[in-house]
Design an enzyme around this catalytic site. Structure first.
Site, PDB file in Angstrom:
ATOM      1  N   GLU A 118     -35.179  11.121  19.425  1.00 19.78           N
ATOM      2  CA  GLU A 118     -34.460  11.274  20.696  1.00 19.78           C
ATOM      3  C   GLU A 118     -35.069  12.446  21.447  1.00 19.78           C
ATOM      4  O   GLU A 118     -36.027  13.065  20.966  1.00 19.78           O
ATOM      5  CB  GLU A 118     -32.959  11.479  20.449  1.00 19.78           C
ATOM      6  N   HIS A 236     -24.910  14.013  29.728  1.00 24.10           N
ATOM      7  CA  HIS A 236     -25.837  13.043  29.129  1.00 24.10           C
ATOM      8  C   HIS A 236     -26.529  12.312  30.270  1.00 24.10           C
ATOM      9  O   HIS A 236     -25.885  11.898  31.230  1.00 24.10           O
ATOM     10  CB  HIS A 236     -25.067  12.054  28.252  1.00 24.10           C
ATOM     11  N   ARG A 282     -32.448  17.113  27.264  1.00 25.20           N
ATOM     12  CA  ARG A 282     -31.421  16.361  27.968  1.00 25.20           C
ATOM     13  C   ARG A 282     -31.089  16.944  29.344  1.00 25.20           C
ATOM     14  O   ARG A 282     -30.865  16.208  30.308  1.00 25.20           O
ATOM     15  CB  ARG A 282     -30.179  16.416  27.081  1.00 25.20           C
ATOM     16  N   HIS A 345     -20.740  15.092  28.696  1.00 21.59           N
ATOM     17  CA  HIS A 345     -20.894  14.517  27.359  1.00 21.59           C
ATOM     18  C   HIS A 345     -20.489  15.488  26.254  1.00 21.59           C
ATOM     19  O   HIS A 345     -19.815  15.095  25.307  1.00 21.59           O
ATOM     20  CB  HIS A 345     -22.358  14.105  27.195  1.00 21.59           C
ATOM     21  N   ARG A 380     -27.686  21.443  23.887  1.00 21.00           N
ATOM     22  CA  ARG A 380     -27.747  20.947  22.503  1.00 21.00           C
ATOM     23  C   ARG A 380     -28.884  19.955  22.311  1.00 21.00           C
ATOM     24  O   ARG A 380     -29.099  19.064  23.135  1.00 21.00           O
ATOM     25  CB  ARG A 380     -26.418  20.276  22.149  1.00 21.00           C
TER      26      ARG A 380
HETATM   27  C1  SIN Z   1     -26.789   9.511  22.121  1.00 23.09           C
HETATM   28  O1  SIN Z   1     -26.739   8.574  21.338  1.00 23.09           O
HETATM   29  O2  SIN Z   1     -27.556   9.568  23.066  1.00 23.09           O
HETATM   30  C2  SIN Z   1     -25.844  10.651  21.912  1.00 23.09           C
HETATM   31  C3  SIN Z   1     -26.282  11.474  20.796  1.00 23.09           C
HETATM   32  C4  SIN Z   1     -25.863  12.889  21.027  1.00 23.09           C
HETATM   33  O3  SIN Z   1     -25.054  13.173  21.890  1.00 23.09           O
HETATM   34  O4  SIN Z   1     -26.398  13.751  20.343  1.00 23.09           O
END
Ligand code: SIN
Length: 537
Positions: A118, A236, A282, A345, A380
């Protein structure tokens, strides 16, 4: 009041919240003591349950240093390094233990755990379950483990109305809670843990469920506990953007598998903005989407899309939950551009704690999203939050046990005054107030902030607070009124902290101070009784 409820009114340990941090703590504490877990709805209704992408963990020893480096980099200079060390070093033990308790993570045909990537991770290290239902699986396995302990009691559909303290307000001795019928009960406990999650509902656009109203943070603040880093709310980047539909989370794992972001002209805009393109941290991606959506003229609003049409993997198999939700809107990951926009988020700030969950008030502990250890800094790293709940939930439990050894339960002689119900018209007005607060916060303390907007937000918030306070002064009380009060307290904490931080860092971006200012602000904010201070931890 005689105890007509199915749960005890006096326990060794009281836990508010049944997400990953609360349940992990309950399991630890129940080895030797009685525990009551209170939760506003059923056990499965927590932020944890809705987590999609996964849980980041350094299962191989040579990944410990890179996981730490990624966490520090994403946090934009403000990660409290000792907290990150604890998270990353203890994470593998906690995850291995969870697997032993029955959590099923997705595996390759060879039996190896599958790992995805990610944003801001240097390589794939994120475990996932049932494709995109990791939180639900972790929640299921923790609930199952907790239910095997006869000393853990659950009070579902209960809401904490206030924390009980000694007369001098120096120690928490339990809490007053509403049951499902709106009756108040006093619960006494040797130590109380707030693990009640975040406060996404303070914003009109959020990926969080309706229970995420910041109650734990507000209750702690109300008795003078220190909050920290409340200006850092993570947005998010990719929530579903369909008018009238909830802001359903479209996991960052979609971009981890190769999804692109494109604007209304069909241009992929991230590669020009960051070397990691769609997998930039993010906060960077969220702001880029917000700006693409804004256009250059006031009032412009343009769609931004997730584009997976070039991918060759079986997207319905990899993302079954997301695919099923999109199908309700006649959208298909493999066929369609998916409209997205950022949504609130995760709160990096919260109740300030040490590395063992201790808050600034004796007898009160916090863990998970409600707490602020500084582990996430200003932003985060994706999928570090489930790990945080496991690691710091277990640590808080051990501290609660050690600190309260030999302590006796306090008597709380006073019966709570029973509240009067809100009239139907008052309930309707309350819902309208709560909705207006969400819009106010989105407008005045959203992704792009400035002094005059935030000051106007604070002024407008005064009207909201006055309306809620008038109902409380009239002896009214209910879960929803408590939630409304919590949202107002959290909103004020965000606005005050965001006004004080005159720089841009991580998730906190100020149009009037667009640069990071390490000389003045390489520090954590702390908020107590409306006063903001900055300090190095
Ligand atoms: C996501 O699946 O994008 C959320 C994961 C997260 O908030 O760390």
């Amino acid at each position: 009041m005689a105890n007509s409820s199915p749960w005890p009114h006096s326990v060794d340990f009281l836990i508010m919240g049944a997400g990953v941090a609360g349940l992990r703590a309950a399991i630890e504490l129940a080895e030797s003591a009685s525990v009551l877990v209170v939760t506003k709805e059923s056990l499965r209704e927590s932020n944890t349950h809705y987590a999609q992408g996964g849980i980041a963990v350094a299962l191989e020893p040579d990944d410990v240093a890179p996981h730490l480096t990624d966490t520090l980099a994403a946090g934009d200079g403000l990660v409290h390094s000792p907290a990150a060390q604890v998270l990353i070093h203890e994470g593998p033990t906690r995850v291995t233990e969870l697997i032993r308790w029955g959590a099923n993570f997705d595996r390759e045909a060879s039996g190896e755990l599958m790992r995805t990537r990610e944003g801001a991770h240097s390589h794939p290290r994120i475990l996932h379950s049932n494709g995109d239902a990791t939180g639900a699986e972790i929640s299921r396995s923790l609930v199952a483990a907790a239910k095997t302990h006869p000393r853990i009691h659950f009070a579902e559909w209960t809401t904490v109305a206030r924390l009980l303290t000694t007369a001098t307000r120096t120690r928490v001795i339990g809490a007053e809670i509403y049951d499902r019928e709106n009756h108040l009960h006093c619960i006494t406990a040797r130590a109380t843990l707030i693990a009640a999650g975040g406060a996404g509902q303070v914003y009109s656009d959020t990926t969080n469920p309706s229970v995420a109203t910041g109650d734990g943070i507000a209750l702690a603040a109300s008795i003078g506990a220190e909050l920290a880093d409340m200006e850092f709310y993570q947005f998010h980047p990719t929530a579903l953007a369909i008018d009238g539909a909830p802001r359903f989370l479209l996991s960052e794992a979609l971009r981890g598998e190769g999804a692109w972001l494109s604007n209304h002209r069909g241009e992929r805009f991230m590669p020009a903005l960051h070397p990691l393109a769609e997998l930039a941290p993010r906060d960077v991606v969220a702001r880029a989407i917000a700006r693409e959506g804004l256009g250059s003229n006031p009032g412009d609003s343009f769609p931004v899309y997730l584009d997976l049409r070039h991918l060759t993997i079986d997207l319905r198999h990899r993302f079954p939950g997301i695919s099923a939700t999109l199908a309700r809107f006649n959208l298909d990951l493999a066929r369609d551009l998916i409209p997205v926009r950022p949504a609130a988020h995760y709160l990096m700030g919260g109740i300030r704690t040490d590395l063992d969950g201790r808050t600034s008030i004796a007898g009160l502990y916090a863990a998970g999203e409600a707490a602020c250890t500084g582990v996430h800094g200003a932003n985060r790293l994706a999928s570090n939050s489930l790990l945080e709940g496991l690691v710091f939930g277990a640590r808080a439990a051990r501290a609660m046990r050690e600190d309260s050894e030999g302590a006796t339960l306090d008597e709380f002689a006073d019966e709570p005054a029973q509240p009067r119900q809100l009239a139907a018209a008052e309930e309707a007005a309350l819902e309208a107030h709560i909705a207006s607060l969400g819009r106010l916060m989105w407008r005045h303390a959203g992704l792009l902030r400035d002094k005059s907007a935030m000051q106007a937000g604070l002024n407008a918030l005064a009207g909201y607070t006055a309306a809620i306070d008038a109902l409380i002064a009239a002896g009214k009380g209910s879960r929803r009124l408590s939630e409304a009060q919590s949202l107002g307290i959290v909103a004020r904490a965000i606005l005050l902290s965001a006004l004080a931080r005159e720089e841009s860092r991580g998730a906190h971006y100020r149009n009037d101070f667009p640069k990071r200012d390490d000389a003045k602000f390489l520090k954590h904010s702390s908020l107590r009784l409306d006063r903001v201070n900055f300090s190095v931890w």
